[in-house]
Write an enzyme that holds these catalytic residues in place. Structure first.
Site, PDB file in Angstrom:
ATOM      1  N   GLY A   1      34.029  49.011 -34.565  1.00  0.00           N
ATOM      2  CA  GLY A   1      34.591  48.186 -33.516  1.00  0.00           C
ATOM      3  C   GLY A   1      33.406  47.560 -32.815  1.00  0.00           C
ATOM      4  O   GLY A   1      32.409  48.233 -32.536  1.00  0.00           O
TER       5      GLY A   1
ATOM      6  N   ASN B   1      30.335  49.511 -31.043  1.00  0.00           N
ATOM      7  CA  ASN B   1      28.977  49.352 -31.572  1.00  0.00           C
ATOM      8  C   ASN B   1      28.022  48.865 -30.485  1.00  0.00           C
ATOM      9  O   ASN B   1      26.909  49.380 -30.332  1.00  0.00           O
ATOM     10  CB  ASN B   1      28.969  48.325 -32.713  1.00  0.00           C
TER      11      ASN B   1
ATOM     12  N   LEU C   1      21.055  33.848 -35.385  1.00  0.00           N
ATOM     13  CA  LEU C   1      20.937  33.191 -36.686  1.00  0.00           C
ATOM     14  C   LEU C   1      20.408  34.144 -37.762  1.00  0.00           C
ATOM     15  O   LEU C   1      19.737  33.706 -38.699  1.00  0.00           O
ATOM     16  CB  LEU C   1      19.999  31.983 -36.569  1.00  0.00           C
TER      17      LEU C   1
ATOM     18  N   PRO D   1      18.231  36.190 -40.022  1.00  0.00           N
ATOM     19  CA  PRO D   1      16.768  36.209 -40.232  1.00  0.00           C
ATOM     20  C   PRO D   1      16.040  35.046 -39.554  1.00  0.00           C
ATOM     21  O   PRO D   1      14.813  35.062 -39.426  1.00  0.00           O
ATOM     22  CB  PRO D   1      16.636  36.117 -41.754  1.00  0.00           C
ATOM     23  N   GLN D   2      16.805  34.030 -39.106  1.00  0.00           N
ATOM     24  CA  GLN D   2      16.154  32.898 -38.412  1.00  0.00           C
ATOM     25  C   GLN D   2      16.044  33.116 -36.903  1.00  0.00           C
ATOM     26  O   GLN D   2      15.694  32.200 -36.166  1.00  0.00           O
ATOM     27  CB  GLN D   2      16.933  31.615 -38.686  1.00  0.00           C
TER      28      GLN D   2
ATOM     29  N   GLY E   1      24.760  41.882 -35.228  1.00  0.00           N
ATOM     30  CA  GLY E   1      25.098  41.112 -34.028  1.00  0.00           C
ATOM     31  C   GLY E   1      25.462  42.044 -32.875  1.00  0.00           C
ATOM     32  O   GLY E   1      25.140  41.774 -31.716  1.00  0.00           O
ATOM     33  N   ASP E   2      26.121  43.149 -33.199  1.00  0.00           N
ATOM     34  CA  ASP E   2      26.488  44.119 -32.162  1.00  0.00           C
ATOM     35  C   ASP E   2      25.247  44.820 -31.625  1.00  0.00           C
ATOM     36  O   ASP E   2      25.149  45.093 -30.422  1.00  0.00           O
ATOM     37  CB  ASP E   2      27.462  45.156 -32.718  1.00  0.00           C
TER      38      ASP E   2
ATOM     39  N   SER F   1      18.121  47.489 -37.237  1.00  0.00           N
ATOM     40  CA  SER F   1      19.447  47.930 -37.699  1.00  0.00           C
ATOM     41  C   SER F   1      19.787  47.434 -39.105  1.00  0.00           C
ATOM     42  O   SER F   1      20.527  48.107 -39.821  1.00  0.00           O
ATOM     43  CB  SER F   1      20.528  47.494 -36.702  1.00  0.00           C
TER      44      SER F   1
ATOM     45  N   ALA G   1      18.957  49.672 -42.575  1.00  0.00           N
ATOM     46  CA  ALA G   1      19.656  50.871 -43.033  1.00  0.00           C
ATOM     47  C   ALA G   1      21.146  50.565 -43.161  1.00  0.00           C
ATOM     48  O   ALA G   1      21.665  49.644 -42.521  1.00  0.00           O
ATOM     49  CB  ALA G   1      19.424  52.020 -42.062  1.00  0.00           C
TER      50      ALA G   1
END
Ligand code: RIB
Ligand code: NA
Length: 282
Positions: free
Chosen positions: A36, A40, A196, A198-199, A228-229, A261, A264
């Protein structure tokens, strides 16, 4: 810090590629984890060292089960997710009102779209009325987002695909992200961050006319699910505990947390604790 969230269990499968409609493919790893977006984000913020709380709903009635999501991750570390929000969509005004003391005493409120959008909007308004800083993460993105979401967001933070859905323009590189960010900023938020992968990210603030690109050091992605979380949880942590640090610097540090993050498998299982990170981030 207080966060609205979806509480869920999610089966995660790793496979060479994502399956197409009607197709069955062999994967090489399977496990069930917690997830969720709100959960997260809350976990990541807590791991960096801030007190957190969550508002969520689990399935206790015959009407709905606890939210769940099924995730497939390919060998490039990319994912495809189906979420079934379940009980979270039943979280209503009454429950939210009970959470008012916690929301109004927080430093930062983070909301997503894994509960009903109107309840997220209401929570953001409650925070605003108590001068609590707000981060809104329009995920999973919906095309008909209520325009008031922009006005109640101190930081409006989304990824490329969410930015594309909300602006109708393609967001695949830094240039396009600058343009999409400007469009979102015009809708009334205090600032916009578009992540973005890796950007890195782009950061735009309403008080400044510049759009800044914040690059990130390359990391080998094993599983980007929840990156993103991790970024948003870290951002909330910095806004709560380092409120005088410029937003661009917060984004730079949050990018570095999220970059750990992706190295893994899983979401919460891969989110770093403060002691796993370089001292310069604190
Ligand atoms: O952002 C990733 C999360 O979205 C996963 O943990 C899954 O639970 C979905 O809600
Ligand atoms: Na990960």
């Amino acid at each position: 810090m207080y966060t609205l969230k979806l509480c869920s269990l999610f089966p995660l499968s790793q496979a060479p590629r994502l399956p197409r409609a009607g197709e069955t493919i062999h994967g090489h790893k399977f496990f069930i984890g917690f997830g969720g977006k709100g959960a997260n984000q809350c976990i990541q913020a807590a791991r960096l060292g801030v007190k957190t709380a969550m508002v969520y709903f689990v399935g206790q009635t015959s009407d709905a089960a606890t939210g769940a999501a099924s995730i497939t991750v390919n060998d490039a570390g990319e994912n495809a997710i189906v979420i079934v929000a379940g009980a979270n969509m039943l979280l209503g005004r009454e429950e939210l009102q009970k959470a008012l003391p916690a929301i109004s005493h927080a430093k930062v409120l983070v909301c997503q779209l894994e509960i009903s959008p109107q309840m997220s909007l209401q929570a953001l308004r409650m925070a605003r009325n108590s001068r609590v800083k707000t981060i809104f993460n329009p995920a999973p993105a919906i095309p008909d987002l209520d325009p008031d979401f922009y006005k109640v967001s101190d930081v409006f933070c989304c990824n490329e695909s969410e930015a594309k859905l909300l602006t109708g323009s393609s967001v695949t590189n830094v240039e396009e992200a600058h343009r999409a960010g400007q469009e979102l900023l015009k809708r009334g938020c205090g600032s916009v961050i578009i992540t973005l992968g890796p950007q890195g990210s782009v950061v735009l603030k309403a008080q400044e006319s510049t759009s800044k690109h914040i690059p990130v050091t390359a990391a080998t992605a094993v599983d980007t699910t929840g990156a993103g979380d991790s970024f948003i949880g870290a951002l909330a942590f910095y806004m709560a505990n380092y409120s005088t640090v410029p937003l661009e610097e917060m984004a730079r540090r949050a990018n570095q947390v999220a970059a750990v993050s992706v190295q893994a498998v899983g979401t919460q299982t891969s989110f770093p604790f403060r002691h796993n990170l370089p001292a310069e981030l604190f």
